[in-house]
Design a protein around this motif. Structure first.
Motif, PDB file in Angstrom:
ATOM      1  N   ALA A   6      40.774  38.166  34.290  1.00 39.84           N
ATOM      2  CA  ALA A   6      40.362  38.705  35.582  1.00 39.84           C
ATOM      3  C   ALA A   6      41.463  39.607  36.119  1.00 39.84           C
ATOM      4  O   ALA A   6      42.655  39.389  35.855  1.00 39.84           O
ATOM      5  CB  ALA A   6      40.063  37.586  36.576  1.00 39.84           C
ATOM      6  N   GLY A   7      41.064  40.604  36.877  1.00 36.77           N
ATOM      7  CA  GLY A   7      42.065  41.495  37.441  1.00 36.77           C
ATOM      8  C   GLY A   7      41.458  42.550  38.340  1.00 36.77           C
ATOM      9  O   GLY A   7      40.242  42.734  38.397  1.00 36.77           O
ATOM     10  N   LYS A   8      42.331  43.217  39.068  1.00 36.07           N
ATOM     11  CA  LYS A   8      41.952  44.351  39.903  1.00 36.07           C
ATOM     12  C   LYS A   8      42.793  45.551  39.485  1.00 36.07           C
ATOM     13  O   LYS A   8      43.909  45.402  38.982  1.00 36.07           O
ATOM     14  CB  LYS A   8      42.176  44.052  41.384  1.00 36.07           C
ATOM     15  CG  LYS A   8      41.247  43.003  41.969  1.00 36.07           C
ATOM     16  CD  LYS A   8      41.485  42.824  43.457  1.00 36.07           C
ATOM     17  CE  LYS A   8      40.509  41.834  44.065  1.00 36.07           C
ATOM     18  NZ  LYS A   8      40.730  41.688  45.529  1.00 36.07           N
ATOM     19  N   GLY A   9      42.258  46.745  39.700  1.00 38.26           N
ATOM     20  CA  GLY A   9      42.988  47.941  39.337  1.00 38.26           C
ATOM     21  C   GLY A   9      42.695  49.094  40.271  1.00 38.26           C
ATOM     22  O   GLY A   9      41.684  49.089  40.985  1.00 38.26           O
ATOM     23  N   VAL A  10      43.579  50.056  40.286  1.00 39.24           N
ATOM     24  CA  VAL A  10      43.390  51.289  41.041  1.00 39.24           C
ATOM     25  C   VAL A  10      43.719  52.467  40.141  1.00 39.24           C
ATOM     26  O   VAL A  10      44.496  52.352  39.195  1.00 39.24           O
ATOM     27  CB  VAL A  10      44.273  51.350  42.309  1.00 39.24           C
ATOM     28  CG1 VAL A  10      43.904  50.262  43.283  1.00 39.24           C
ATOM     29  CG2 VAL A  10      45.745  51.279  41.947  1.00 39.24           C
ATOM     30  N   LYS A  11      43.089  53.584  40.418  1.00 38.39           N
ATOM     31  CA  LYS A  11      43.340  54.812  39.673  1.00 38.39           C
ATOM     32  C   LYS A  11      43.507  55.940  40.664  1.00 38.39           C
ATOM     33  O   LYS A  11      42.651  56.157  41.523  1.00 38.39           O
ATOM     34  CB  LYS A  11      42.169  55.111  38.725  1.00 38.39           C
ATOM     35  CG  LYS A  11      42.325  56.414  37.965  1.00 38.39           C
ATOM     36  CD  LYS A  11      41.075  56.708  37.152  1.00 38.39           C
ATOM     37  CE  LYS A  11      41.187  58.068  36.452  1.00 38.39           C
ATOM     38  NZ  LYS A  11      39.944  58.401  35.716  1.00 38.39           N
ATOM     39  N   SER A  12      44.617  56.626  40.558  1.00 39.29           N
ATOM     40  CA  SER A  12      44.866  57.712  41.500  1.00 39.29           C
ATOM     41  C   SER A  12      43.909  58.870  41.247  1.00 39.29           C
ATOM     42  O   SER A  12      43.604  59.219  40.101  1.00 39.29           O
ATOM     43  CB  SER A  12      46.313  58.209  41.373  1.00 39.29           C
ATOM     44  OG  SER A  12      46.546  58.738  40.087  1.00 39.29           O
ATOM     45  N   THR A  13      43.404  59.433  42.323  1.00 39.17           N
ATOM     46  CA  THR A  13      42.548  60.609  42.225  1.00 39.17           C
ATOM     47  C   THR A  13      43.388  61.799  41.774  1.00 39.17           C
ATOM     48  O   THR A  13      44.521  61.971  42.208  1.00 39.17           O
ATOM     49  CB  THR A  13      41.927  60.902  43.598  1.00 39.17           C
ATOM     50  OG1 THR A  13      41.322  59.716  44.093  1.00 39.17           O
ATOM     51  CG2 THR A  13      40.899  61.996  43.500  1.00 39.17           C
TER      52      THR A  13
END
Length: 370
Positions: free
Chosen positions: A211-218
């Motif tokens: 399980a995890g969360k992530g972000v990706k820069s625009t």
């Protein structure tokens, strides 16, 4: 590592739908250089690092308004289309919105470092970070119109208990220039229910959970052509954006969960895996044409200020499903097979309306936006 990619693409569009070709074309060029290294600081401690540079250019050109032009819009020939249910419709499709020549360029420069320390037989700790400078150009040969400095730091621990349970947990903090920092926790657990038994039909059994969360820069290019950024370049643009609740574009976000079982058979010569996954993605960036913006609450006079369209954080979707795979080892030959069932649903979008449209002649049957 040195890479160079150069492409040219042109397509006449759907001839069976429009009856006349579109003359639009596009080009793209990407070059990148990377340098990496690794060092052994002690028998327990290793470190590595990477440097990278990439330069990407794109051009989208529509020389003329193809088809039959009405009020600046190009329509295809009169065509009759028949659906699988036997129903047919006759008319002209929208083929072309008019001439344009759009150029862009994005440059990334970054450094990445990571280190791992083996604290004991059953415990290791890793940490690292990266820094990246990103530039976007509306004129590829001019000065950058957007410059951002982004960075991430993270730490992760890996351990085992009684040689049966493996646990990995970590957290990262991403700083994207112009936005609040976002944390990205993650955890992974593997439980060995049955240890490998070479002489047994049921060799070994393992359960897994991730399980995890992530972000990706625009990308800086998307930021540069975002609805907010395009508005603030016109007179009184900030006031217009404020009155209509339009803010800066932000990073994309995601959440993933999967659980599975892995079974070894006949001393490990056969292996089968079954897993279930459930993922969600939010604030995804998509390009919305100026003709679609008014349908979602953007005033006509505001939409007219952004050229052909703009990027916005407006798309989201869920994806869940099952993955089944297996492999067999027979001497020097290894056979493998896999099957994936995916159930994906777009839960939000502006570029393609998720609110169904209906033809009054065929009530109750949802269709697309056109």
């Amino acid at each position: 590592t040195i890479r160079w990619l150069d492409k040219f693409y042109a397509s006449p569009n759907g001839m069976s739908l429009f009856g006349t070709p579109d003359d639009a074309w596009q080009t793209g060029r990407m070059s990148s250089v990377g340098l990496s290294g690794q060092t052994q600081l002690s028998d327990r401690w290793i470190a590595s690092g990477r440097l990278g540079l990439s330069d990407q250019r794109a051009r989208f050109v529509n020389p003329t308004t193809s088809g039959t032009v009405f009020s600046g819009v190009g329509f295809g020939d009169v065509r009759t289309i028949t659906g699988a249910n036997g129903y047919s419709a006759t008319g002209r499709g929208v083929l072309d919105w008019g001439p344009y020549d759009s150029r862009s360029r994005g440059v990334r420069q970054g450094v990445y470092a990571q280190t791992t320390y083996q604290a004991g037989r059953h415990l290791s700790i890793s940490g690292g970070g990266n820094y990246e400078r990103e530039k976007a150009y509306t004129d590829p040969d001019g000065d950058p119109t957007t410059t951002r400095d982004n960075g991430t730091i993270w730490v992760e621990g890996r351990g085992s208990v009684l040689d049966r349970v493996s646990l990995t947990a970590g957290v990262g903090v991403a700083h994207i220039d112009g936005y609040a920092s976002r944390s990205t926790p993650r955890v992974s657990v593997a439980v060995l229910l049955r240890k490998p038994a070479p002489a047994s039909i049921w060799s070994d059994t393992r359960l897994t959970f991730n399980a995890g969360k992530g972000v990706k820069s625009t990308s800086a290019t998307a930021v540069d052509r975002s609805l907010y950024r395009l508005l603030v370049t016109v007179p009184d643009g900030r006031a217009i954006a404020g009155r209509n609740g339009i803010g800066p574009i932000g990073p994309e976000r995601g959440r993933n969960v999967d659980v599975g079982i892995e079974q070894g058979l006949i001393g490990g010569r056969l292996r089968a895996r079954l897993s279930y996954f459930n993922n969600e993605f939010f604030d995804l960036v998509e390009f919305v044409s100026r003709n679609q913006l008014p349908a979602f609450g953007v005033p006509l006079d505001v939409a007219a200020l952004v050229g052909t369209g703009a990027y916005v954080n407006s798309q989201s979707y869920t994806a869940q499903g099952v993955e089944l795979s297996g492999d067999a080892r027979m001497g020097d030959v290894r056979l493998s097979a896999s099957y994936t069932y995916l159930d994906a649903e777009v839960t939000g979008s502006l570029s393609s309306s998720v609110s169904p449209q209906f033809n009054p002649n065929i009530p109750g049957v949802p269709i697309g936006g056109y």
